[in-house]
Design an enzyme around this catalytic site. Structure first.
Site, PDB file in Angstrom:
ATOM      1  N   HIS A  31       0.840  -1.195   0.000  1.00 54.92           N
ATOM      2  CA  HIS A  31       0.000   0.000   0.000  1.00 54.92           C
ATOM      3  C   HIS A  31       0.881   1.254   0.000  1.00 54.92           C
ATOM      4  O   HIS A  31       1.948   1.279   0.621  1.00 54.92           O
ATOM      5  CB  HIS A  31      -0.939   0.009   1.209  1.00 54.92           C
ATOM      6  CG  HIS A  31      -2.157  -0.846   1.006  1.00 54.92           C
ATOM      7  ND1 HIS A  31      -2.903  -1.359   2.049  1.00 54.92           N
ATOM      8  CD2 HIS A  31      -2.778  -1.276  -0.132  1.00 54.92           C
ATOM      9  CE1 HIS A  31      -3.922  -2.057   1.564  1.00 54.92           C
ATOM     10  NE2 HIS A  31      -3.863  -2.020   0.249  1.00 54.92           N
ATOM     11  N   ASP A  59       0.938   4.158   1.394  1.00 51.89           N
ATOM     12  CA  ASP A  59       1.398   4.853   2.599  1.00 51.89           C
ATOM     13  C   ASP A  59       2.549   4.121   3.280  1.00 51.89           C
ATOM     14  O   ASP A  59       3.119   4.624   4.249  1.00 51.89           O
ATOM     15  CB  ASP A  59       0.242   5.070   3.586  1.00 51.89           C
ATOM     16  CG  ASP A  59      -0.480   3.795   3.986  1.00 51.89           C
ATOM     17  OD1 ASP A  59      -0.663   2.933   3.121  1.00 51.89           O
ATOM     18  OD2 ASP A  59      -0.871   3.670   5.162  1.00 51.89           O
ATOM     19  N   HIS A  60       2.920   2.952   2.748  1.00 49.90           N
ATOM     20  CA  HIS A  60       4.037   2.183   3.303  1.00 49.90           C
ATOM     21  C   HIS A  60       5.228   2.098   2.346  1.00 49.90           C
ATOM     22  O   HIS A  60       6.297   1.668   2.761  1.00 49.90           O
ATOM     23  CB  HIS A  60       3.576   0.778   3.679  1.00 49.90           C
ATOM     24  CG  HIS A  60       2.550   0.754   4.762  1.00 49.90           C
ATOM     25  ND1 HIS A  60       2.827   0.385   6.055  1.00 49.90           N
ATOM     26  CD2 HIS A  60       1.225   1.079   4.747  1.00 49.90           C
ATOM     27  CE1 HIS A  60       1.722   0.471   6.797  1.00 49.90           C
ATOM     28  NE2 HIS A  60       0.737   0.891   6.015  1.00 49.90           N
ATOM     29  N   HIS A 103      -4.760  -8.584   5.930  1.00 49.10           N
ATOM     30  CA  HIS A 103      -5.049  -7.200   5.553  1.00 49.10           C
ATOM     31  C   HIS A 103      -5.749  -7.089   4.204  1.00 49.10           C
ATOM     32  O   HIS A 103      -5.912  -5.997   3.670  1.00 49.10           O
ATOM     33  CB  HIS A 103      -3.742  -6.394   5.537  1.00 49.10           C
ATOM     34  CG  HIS A 103      -3.936  -4.926   5.350  1.00 49.10           C
ATOM     35  ND1 HIS A 103      -4.890  -4.194   6.042  1.00 49.10           N
ATOM     36  CD2 HIS A 103      -3.292  -4.029   4.548  1.00 49.10           C
ATOM     37  CE1 HIS A 103      -4.819  -2.926   5.675  1.00 49.10           C
ATOM     38  NE2 HIS A 103      -3.870  -2.796   4.766  1.00 49.10           N
ATOM     39  N   ASP A 116      -0.282  -3.685   8.538  1.00 49.59           N
ATOM     40  CA  ASP A 116      -1.699  -3.507   8.846  1.00 49.59           C
ATOM     41  C   ASP A 116      -2.376  -4.875   8.898  1.00 49.59           C
ATOM     42  O   ASP A 116      -2.077  -5.761   8.092  1.00 49.59           O
ATOM     43  CB  ASP A 116      -2.378  -2.657   7.780  1.00 49.59           C
ATOM     44  CG  ASP A 116      -1.754  -1.266   7.672  1.00 49.59           C
ATOM     45  OD1 ASP A 116      -0.924  -0.921   8.533  1.00 49.59           O
ATOM     46  OD2 ASP A 116      -2.106  -0.547   6.720  1.00 49.59           O
ATOM     47  N   HIS A 142       0.176   4.201  13.227  1.00 52.02           N
ATOM     48  CA  HIS A 142      -0.774   4.072  12.126  1.00 52.02           C
ATOM     49  C   HIS A 142      -2.169   4.468  12.588  1.00 52.02           C
ATOM     50  O   HIS A 142      -3.160   3.794  12.328  1.00 52.02           O
ATOM     51  CB  HIS A 142      -0.774   2.634  11.597  1.00 52.02           C
ATOM     52  CG  HIS A 142      -1.317   2.495  10.212  1.00 52.02           C
ATOM     53  ND1 HIS A 142      -2.657   2.360   9.955  1.00 52.02           N
ATOM     54  CD2 HIS A 142      -0.715   2.462   8.996  1.00 52.02           C
ATOM     55  CE1 HIS A 142      -2.864   2.236   8.654  1.00 52.02           C
ATOM     56  NE2 HIS A 142      -1.686   2.302   8.049  1.00 52.02           N
TER      57      HIS A 142
END
Length: 305
Positions: free
Chosen positions: A65, A67-68, A141, A211, A269
């Site tokens: 993802h 944001d990672h 996730h 996540d 997070h």
């Protein structure tokens, strides 16, 4: 050892918090730095800290993802000019991380002046780096996502100085030999070192999660850990929405800390809906209700253990 946070927001950055990025300092076992996830602006955040990219030897990506991973190409290219020249780098991540790196480097005409080794994960795996054992476990996730259990090497037990002196051995270089070896020689005699030192001291255990909604592998990562870093996207309200989106609710995380006998939890997070003031208020309320040790973290927080 020390964990430092360069990004603590979930999904979207806020004016106060950037997206996910975590640094693990291996001191006193090693001088290297390991990064876990590299969200957008990671290289900018690091500029405000004493950590240098040239010290980063390993990067672990929990999942793909944005944001990672959106900060990864910048970190890789900047490392070439910030002390990383000719220093090998290992990147560990889920399937797709190799294509992501190679396509970004090719399309931006970027050239790295150091060797890079990429390990793609497609199942549970047990790795060893510099005597550190790293176990990667699949999480839940909705996309391939992993958590990592890091076990630091054990250190030799404390010497029984009185027993050594009684044998006639005074403090000196021989003490270090006795501490690290199985046998030693003194005045023509060979001795086992075991009777002269205590049991080896087990190094700390760290769990770092991508996540996830609750799943069985969470326990494997967290069991009896000294510290875990866990997402807590939703820190209030009903659990249904969090789990429907394959994320953890604060109640899930607090239950994990208790069930797995974790010494301390670092919770990151957090949804961008929460301001720093909101987080402080909710944290205080939760700490009064739950007997486990934890804290919500913000950008640039560090935790030593």
């Amino acid at each position: 050892m020390e964990i430092t946070f360069f990004g603590t927001s979930a999904g979207l950055p806020t004016k106060e918090r950037h997206t996910q990025s975590i640094a693990l300092s291996l001191e006193p076992y090693d001088t290297d730095i390991w990064l876990f996830d590299v969200g957008e602006a990671t290289q900018h955040q690091i500029l405000h800290h004493s950590i240098k990219l040239g010290k980063v030897s390993h990067i672990f990506i929990t999942h793909m993802h944005g944001d990672h991973v959106f900060g990864l190409p910048g970190v890789l290219t900047s490392r070439s000019f910030q002390g990383g020249e000719a220093k090998p780098l290992t990147v560990v991540g889920p399937s797709g991380i190799k294509d992501f790196i190679e396509n970004n480097m090719a399309l931006t005409h970027s050239h790295l002046n150091y060797p890079i080794h990429i390990i793609e994960l497609n199942q549970e795996i047990d790795l060893t780096f510099n005597q550190f054992q790293v176990k990667a476990y699949p999480l839940n996730h909705g996309v391939p996502c992993y958590g990592f259990r890091i076990e630091a090497p054990s250190t030799p037990g404390k010497l029984d100085v009185d027993k050594l002196k009684a044998l006639g051995i005074q403090p000196g270089p021989i003490y270090q030999h006795i501490k690290t070896q199985d046998t030693f020689e003194y005045e023509g005699n060979i001795y086992d070192t075991a009777p002269f030192k205590g049991p080896d001291k087990q190094g700390p255990v760290i769990g770092i999660y991508g996540d996830t909604k609750p799943c069985a592998n969470q326990i494997k990562i967290a069991q009896d850990a000294d510290v875990i870093v866990h997402e807590s996207t939703y820190i209030e309200g009903d659990k249904t929405r969090a789990n429907n989106y394959h994320h953890s609710h604060i109640e899930d995380v607090l239950n994990l800390l208790s069930e797995a006998n974790v010494k301390h939890g670092l919770l990151t997070h957090l949804s961008n809906r929460y301001t720093l003031d909101d987080i402080m208020i909710i944290e205080k309320q939760l700490q009064e209700l739950h007997p486990v040790s934890f804290q919500f973290v913000k950008d640039y927080d560090s935790y030593s253990f």
